[in-house]
Enzyme design. Structure first.
Site, PDB file in Angstrom:
ATOM      1  N   MET A 268       0.911  -1.151   0.000  1.00 19.72           N
ATOM      2  CA  MET A 268       0.000   0.000   0.000  1.00 19.72           C
ATOM      3  C   MET A 268       0.953   1.203   0.000  1.00 19.72           C
ATOM      4  O   MET A 268       1.416   1.627   1.052  1.00 19.72           O
ATOM      5  CB  MET A 268      -0.930  -0.004   1.218  1.00 19.72           C
ATOM      6  CG  MET A 268      -1.899  -1.161   1.200  1.00 19.72           C
ATOM      7  SD  MET A 268      -3.254  -1.090   2.410  1.00 19.72           S
ATOM      8  CE  MET A 268      -2.437  -0.748   3.951  1.00 19.72           C
ATOM      9  N   PRO A 269       1.285   1.710  -1.194  1.00 23.47           N
ATOM     10  CA  PRO A 269       2.443   2.579  -1.380  1.00 23.47           C
ATOM     11  C   PRO A 269       2.318   4.013  -0.847  1.00 23.47           C
ATOM     12  O   PRO A 269       2.268   4.975  -1.610  1.00 23.47           O
ATOM     13  CB  PRO A 269       2.633   2.558  -2.897  1.00 23.47           C
ATOM     14  CG  PRO A 269       1.262   2.353  -3.434  1.00 23.47           C
ATOM     15  CD  PRO A 269       0.594   1.437  -2.448  1.00 23.47           C
ATOM     16  N   CYS A 270       2.367   4.141   0.454  1.00 21.43           N
ATOM     17  CA  CYS A 270       2.325   5.476   1.051  1.00 21.43           C
ATOM     18  C   CYS A 270       3.598   6.254   0.753  1.00 21.43           C
ATOM     19  O   CYS A 270       3.629   7.478   0.904  1.00 21.43           O
ATOM     20  CB  CYS A 270       2.039   5.417   2.546  1.00 21.43           C
ATOM     21  SG  CYS A 270       3.196   4.444   3.500  1.00 21.43           S
ATOM     22  N   HIS A 271       4.650   5.564   0.295  1.00 27.04           N
ATOM     23  CA  HIS A 271       5.873   6.268  -0.088  1.00 27.04           C
ATOM     24  C   HIS A 271       5.639   7.161  -1.307  1.00 27.04           C
ATOM     25  O   HIS A 271       6.426   8.058  -1.568  1.00 27.04           O
ATOM     26  CB  HIS A 271       7.022   5.273  -0.357  1.00 27.04           C
ATOM     27  CG  HIS A 271       6.773   4.327  -1.481  1.00 27.04           C
ATOM     28  ND1 HIS A 271       6.090   3.136  -1.311  1.00 27.04           N
ATOM     29  CD2 HIS A 271       7.113   4.377  -2.790  1.00 27.04           C
ATOM     30  CE1 HIS A 271       6.031   2.499  -2.459  1.00 27.04           C
ATOM     31  NE2 HIS A 271       6.636   3.241  -3.379  1.00 27.04           N
TER      32      HIS A 271
END
Length: 156
Positions: free
Chosen positions: A121-124
């Site tokens: 879940m690419p919060c980056h």
């Protein structure tokens, strides 16, 4: 039942957990000298393979069942993160607008900080309005490396 595996990566060791056929946690291990025994399952082996392919640039996405525990708001944010294309970023404000809460930029930031499944879940991919890197549970260095990796391989 919870099963946990540890993955050695170029960014450091990762701990990943599965419960009842869903990935529920993924985070970077801060102290690699205290890694307990692991309990690999077919799903965790599949996740390891996909994460390694992502990190070496041969894959841009994941095909894994995810089940993150959180509030409805957090889940809405996390679902939106998964729609940010590989190699691109969005601001906290843009994510807030995408979930229909244009004044909730700070709440989006808080939801990102509670993301239990990093990378998948690419919060980056979420940055400040000015494009600057802001907070990441694994540290800004890891966030920067993930974004650089995606930018490097996005044009291929």
């Amino acid at each position: 039942m919870k099963h946990t595996a540890y993955i050695k990566t170029v960014l450091g060791p990762i701990e990943i957990s599965e419960v009842d056929g869903f990935i529920t946690e993924l985070f970077f291990v801060k102290d690699p000298y205290e890694i307990p025994g692991e309990q690999k399952t077919p799903l965790l082996e599949k996740a390891e393979k996909q994460i390694k392919e992502y990190l070496d640039g041969t894959s841009r996405g994941f095909d894994l069942p995810l089940a993150a525990k959180g509030t409805e708001f957090q889940k809405a944010v996390w679902e939106t993160l998964c729609k940010i294309p590989y190699g691109e970023t969005r601001s906290y404000k843009q994510v807030a607008e995408l979930i229909g809460r244009p004044d909730a930029s700070r709440a989006v930031g808080m939801a990102n900080s509670k993301n239990p499944i990093l990378i998948l879940m690419p919060c980056h991919r979420v940055v400040g309005l000015d494009g600057k890197l802001t907070g990441y549970a694994a540290g800004l260095g890891i966030k920067e490396q993930l974004l650089e990796l995606e930018m490097t391989y996005a044009g291929r």
